[in-house]
Design a protein around this motif. Structure first.
Motif, short mmCIF file in Angstrom:
data_model
loop_
_atom_site.label_atom_id
_atom_site.label_comp_id
_atom_site.label_asym_id
_atom_site.label_seq_id
_atom_site.Cartn_x
_atom_site.Cartn_y
_atom_site.Cartn_z
N ARG A 162 -14.57 36.36 48.58
CA ARG A 162 -15.58 36.79 47.61
C ARG A 162 -15.96 35.57 46.78
O ARG A 162 -15.13 35.04 46.02
CB ARG A 162 -15.06 37.90 46.71
N LEU A 163 -17.17 35.09 46.95
CA LEU A 163 -17.65 33.92 46.24
C LEU A 163 -18.49 34.36 45.04
O LEU A 163 -19.41 35.17 45.19
CB LEU A 163 -18.47 33.02 47.17
N ASP A 164 -18.19 33.82 43.90
CA ASP A 164 -18.96 34.18 42.70
C ASP A 164 -20.34 33.55 42.71
O ASP A 164 -21.31 34.12 42.21
CB ASP A 164 -18.19 33.73 41.44
N SER A 171 -8.78 31.26 46.36
CA SER A 171 -9.17 32.37 45.49
C SER A 171 -7.89 32.92 44.87
O SER A 171 -7.04 32.19 44.42
CB SER A 171 -9.92 33.42 46.29
N ASP A 183 -23.56 31.68 48.85
CA ASP A 183 -23.15 32.51 49.98
C ASP A 183 -22.29 31.72 50.96
O ASP A 183 -21.44 32.29 51.65
CB ASP A 183 -24.39 33.05 50.70
N ASP A 185 -19.17 34.02 51.78
CA ASP A 185 -18.98 35.26 51.03
C ASP A 185 -18.84 36.41 52.02
O ASP A 185 -19.64 36.52 52.96
CB ASP A 185 -20.17 35.50 50.10
#
Length: 697
Positions: free
Chosen positions: A514-516, A627, A519, A491
Motif C-alpha cells: 500500500r503506497l501512500d 512498510s 502507484d 500499489d
C-alpha cells in the motif's frame, strides 16, 4: 467423459517421471476446486497432507507455507496470479499444469498470465487444458490454443469409437408452447416502439438497414462512439446513440415477454420508469414518454396483477408433477424467472424446489460459495428433488447426477448448451427437455446453438489436423524467463490494471504494497503516478490531480506521471480542450513534473521497466522500501536482511539459508557473500560498504 480422471492419470505419470516435482490444477470456482481435491483424496495414492487447496479464503502467507509442503495443489486462478506476482510460489517446481474449463483462457483472464509464466519458468513444462466446449468461433479457439501453448488437440464426442460404448444415452426432447394473445398485445406495442427508434436512427443516416440483433445495434454504437472519440461533435451522432440505447432496452423487454413472462417484463419496465424519475439520462427519460412503451407498461401491469403466467411455466409445472420420483435440474436465464419457477413448483405436492444462483446480490438473491456447496450437498443427499439454476450451474460446479435437465428457454451459445446438457446422462440414461415458444426468438436461438455446435466440431477437427505436424507458432522464439535484479514497488490497488503482469513478463521483480504516494516506485528518488486517460480527465474535473502532483513532488526527487490510452484525450469528457492543456502545462512547468503518454498496457510497462533499470543500474541510491514491520520472528529476520543493498525479499531467504542467522549474514565477507546465487561482486561490495563504512552523523 471424465476430464478429471484423465488429469488424475496424467498427474500420476508426471510424478513418476519427476518425483520431486509438484502438480498444479486450476479451475474457475471454489466448489470445483474442492471437488478436484475430493476426487484425488479418494482415488490417488498420496498422503492427505500432500494435497492443498488454494482459494481467496486462504491467506497468502498460508498459501506460501502450503506450497512448500504440498505435492498436488488445486487453486482458483486469481489468487494464484497474485502469488506468482509476489514470488510466493515457484512455478519451476511444477511438472504439470492442468487447466479446467479452458475455454475461459481468452482476453485478460488469469489463466492466460499463469500459462505464460509457467511455460517460461518450468523446468519440465507440460500443460493439459480441458473443456467440454471451447466455443464455435475459430478465432476464439485459436486464441485459446495460442494462450495455453497447445501443441496437440484431442476431441471426443458421443460418437467417438473409443468412448461410444461408455456414453449413456441422452434423450433430447423439444416442447413447443403457443404465444398467448394477451402477450401478443404487449409484444405488438414493444415492437412498434422498437421499430420507431430504429427508423429514426435510419433517418439520421446511420443505418442502411434495420438491425436484426443486439449485436448489430452494439456494433453501430461502437462505430458512433468511435466518431465521438475522434473529436466529431455532432448532434445527430448524440441523438443516434441515445436512440440506440433506447432500442436496446426495448429489445430486452421484447425478449422478456417472448421467453420469460409478464412478471419479469413488468419488473424490468417498472425499474426503467423509476429510473426516469431520478436520472438525467435522456435515453431513459425519452423512452418512458413513448406512447407505445407506456401502453406496454400498462398491459404488463395488468398481466402481472392477474398472474397470467407464461405458458412455458404452466408446461414446466405439468412436466415436473409427472417426474416426482426423479432428480431434476431446471436451467433459466434470469433470476426473476428462477424465483418464479421455484414458487410455482413449490405449490405442487411432493415437489421441493430450491433456487441456485451466483454470489452477487441481485433483487434480494445471492448465495455465498459456502451456501452453494451446502445446497449441492443437500441435492446430492436427496433433501430436495428440483434444483432451479441460472448460468452459475452450467459450469465449474460439482452438480450431482440428475435424471432430467430442463431448459426453460433455448440459448444461442454452443458452450452453454453443451454445459447444460452435460448435467445428465453421466452414469445412467438421461433426458433433456427444452421449452420453446412458437414464433419467438426461442426458435431462432434453438437453431443458432445447433449450428454453432456443429461448427465447433468442424473447426476443432480442422485445427487438430493443422497443428498435428507443426509446433506452436512463435514457440521457438519464446525466450526462457529470466528474472532481473530490478525491483518495482507497486500499489496493491494497481493489480487489476494489467501493467503489473506485463512487468513480471519483462522479468522485473514486483512487490505489491500500500503506497501512500505514487502507484509505482522504481527508486528512492522516482515515483510514478499512473493514470488512464479517463482517470486523468476525471481527476482534473474533481480536483484530485493537482493534490496528487503536490504529494508526488514532496515525496520524490524525480516524480513523473504516466497517462495511458489511445483515444483523443480532449474528447473523453465534456471539458474544454484548453482546460486540459492548461493543466498539463501547469504540471510540467509550474510543478516541474514530466508527463509521459503511452497507448497500451505493454507500452506503459516498457516505460516503467526502462525507467526502473536506469534508476537502479545507473547510480541511484540503494533502494529498499519497507512498510509495516512483520510480526513473526522469521519474517523480522527476512525483513532485516532484505534491507541490504540489492537484496530485497527474494534474496533474503537464500542468504539466511546459507549463513543461518542475520548476524552471520552481516559478518560474512565479500567472498562468502558471492557464494550465494545472484550475489555478484558489485552487490557483495555494496553490502559490505553499508555494513563497514562508519556512520557520519
Amino acid at each position: 467423459m471424465g476430464k478429471t480422471n484423465i488429469f488424475l492419470m496424467l498427474a500420476a505419470h508426471r510424478l513418476k517421471l519427476f518425483p520431486s516435482s509438484k502438480i498444479l490444477l486450476i479451475g474457475p470456482t471454489r466448489p470445483l476446486i474442492d471437488q478436484y481435491e475430493r476426487v484425488f483424496r479418494e482415488s490417488f495414492d498420496i498422503e492427505p497432507d500432500k494435497l492443498a487447496v488454494f482459494t481467496g479464503f486462504v491467506p497468502p502467507e498460508k498459501r506460501a507455507e502450503l506450497w512448500r509442503t504440498a505435492k498436488i495443489i488445486f487453486s482458483t486462478p486469481q489468487g494464484l496470479e497474485n502469488d506468482i506476482i509476489t514470488n510466493r510460489i515457484n512455478l519451476e517446481e511444477v511438472s504439470l499444469l492442468g487447466i479446467d474449463e479452458a475455454h475461459r483462457a481468452v482476453g485478460d483472464y488469469a489463466y492466460v498470465f499463469i500459462a505464460k509464466q509457467y511455460h517460461e519458468r518450468a523446468k519440465f513444462p507440460r500443460i493439459i487444458a480441458m473443456t467440454a466446449s471451447p466455443g464455435s468461433d475459430i478465432e476464439t479457439i485459436n486464441e485459446i490454443v495460442q494462450n495455453l501453448f497447445i501443441e496437440a488437440i484431442e476431441i471426443r464426442t458421443e460418437d467417438s469409437p473409443d468412448v461410444r460404448q461408455y456414453v449413456q444415452e441422452v434423450n433430447v426432447k423439444w416442447i413447443k408452447v403457443e404465444f398467448p394473445e394477451e402477450y401478443r398485445q404487449v409484444h405488438k406495442s414493444l415492437t412498434s416502439c422498437y421499430n420507431k427508434k430504429l427508423q429514426e436512427i435510419k433517418s439520421l443516416g446511420y443505418l442502411s438497414q434495420t438491425p436484426q440483433s443486439k449485436k448489430d445495434i452494439l456494433s453501430m454504437q461502437a462505430r458512433l462512439q468511435g466518431e465521438l472519440a475522434s473529436g466529431t461533435r455532432d448532434f445527430s451522432i448524440m441523438r443516434a446513440l441515445s436512440l440506440a440505447a433506447e432500442a436496446l432496452k426495448v429489445q430486452h423487454a421484447i425478449e422478456l415477454i417472448e421467453t420469460q413472462g409478464a412478471h419479469q417484463l413488468n419488473r424490468y419496465m417498472e425499474q426503467i420508469e423509476m429510473q426516469a424519475r431520478t436520472t438525467k439520462t435522456r435515453a431513459v427519460q425519452n423512452l418512458v414518454k413513448d406512447p407505445d412503451f407506456r401502453m406496454a407498461l400498462v398491459r404488463s401491469r395488468l398481466l402481472a396483477a392477474n398472474k397470467v403466467d407464461h405458458p412455458k411455466l404452466v408446461k414446466l409445472a405439468e412436466i415436473i408433477e409427472n417426474k416426482k420420483d426423479q432428480r431434476v435440474m431446471v436451467f433459466t436465464q434470469y433470476r426473476d424467472s428462477g424465483q418464479g419457477i421455484v414458487e410455482k413448483l413449490s405449490q405442487i405436492q411432493g415437489i421441493n424446489a430450491r433456487l441456485f444462483v451466483g454470489q452477487q446480490k441481485k433483487n434480494g438473491t445471492g448465495l455465498t460459495q459456502k451456501r452453494q456447496i451446502e445446497i449441492l450437498e443437500e441435492f446430492r443427499n436427496d433433501k430436495f428433488n428440483v434444483l432451479v439454476a441460472t448460468s452459475v450451474g452450467e459450469e465449474g460446479l460439482d452438480i450431482p447426477q440428475v435424471d432430467l435437465v430442463i431448459f426453460y428457454e433455448p440459448i444461442p451459445s454452443a458452450i452453454r448448451s453443451i454445459q447444460r446438457r452435460g448435467r445428465t446422462g453421466r452414469l445412467e440414461k438421461g433426458e433433456v427437455i427444452i421449452l420453446s415458444t412458437k414464433d419467438t426468438r426461442d426458435e431462432a436461438y434453438r437453431w443458432s446453438a445447433h449450428h454453432k455446435e456443429a461448427r465447433m466440431y468442424r473447426n476443432l477437427e480442422g485445427l487438430k489436423k493443422k497443428i498435428l505436424f507443426r509446433k506452436f507458432e512463435g514457440q521457438e522464439s519464446l525466450k526462457r524467463f529470466e528474472q532481473s535484479d530490478i525491483t518495482v514497488f507497486a500499489d496493491y490497488r494497481e493489480k487489476g490494471s494489467g501493467v503489473i503482469k506485463e512487468l513480471i513478463s519483462l522479468g522485473l521483480k514486483v512487490q505489491m504494497e500500500r503506497l501512500d504516494t505514487a502507484d509505482y516506485v522504481v527508486s528512492a528518488r522516482c515515483g510514478i503516478e499512473f493514470k488512464t486517460q479517463e482517470d486523468f480527465v476525471d481527476s482534473l474535473i474533481d480536483g484530485r490531480l493537482l493534490q496528487q502532483v503536490k504529494a508526488l513532488k514532496q515525496s520524490f526527487e524525480r516524480p513523473l506521471i504516466l497517462v495511458q490510452g489511445d483515444r483523443d484525450i480532449y474528447s473523453i469528457r465534456n471539458v474544454h480542450a484548453n482546460a486540459i492543456r492548461g493543466l498539463i502545462a501547469a504540471i510540467a512547468v509550474s510543478y516541474n513534473v514530466p508527463i509521459l503518454f503511452s497507448r497500451t498496457i505493454q507500452e506503459s510497462a516498457s516505460f516503467i521497466s526502462i525507467i526502473a533499470k536506469r534508476e537502479q543500474e545507473e547510480g541511484s541510491k540503494p533502494f529498499v522500501m519497507h512498510s509495516a514491520k512483520p510480526a513473526a520472528l522469521r519474517e523480522q529476520q527476512e525483513y532485516l536482511v532484505s534491507s541490504l543493498p540489492g537484496v530485497g525479499a527474494s534474496l533474503a531467504k537464500p542468504l539466511l539459508a546459507r549463513f543461518g542467522s542475520a548476524k552471520n549474514v552481516f559478518n560474512a565477507s565479500e567472498i562468502e557473500l558471492k557464494e550465494v546465487d545472484l550475489i555478484g561482486e558489485k552487490k557483495a561490495k555494496a553490502i559490505r560498504a553499508v555494513l563497514d563504512t562508519p556512520w557520519e552523523g
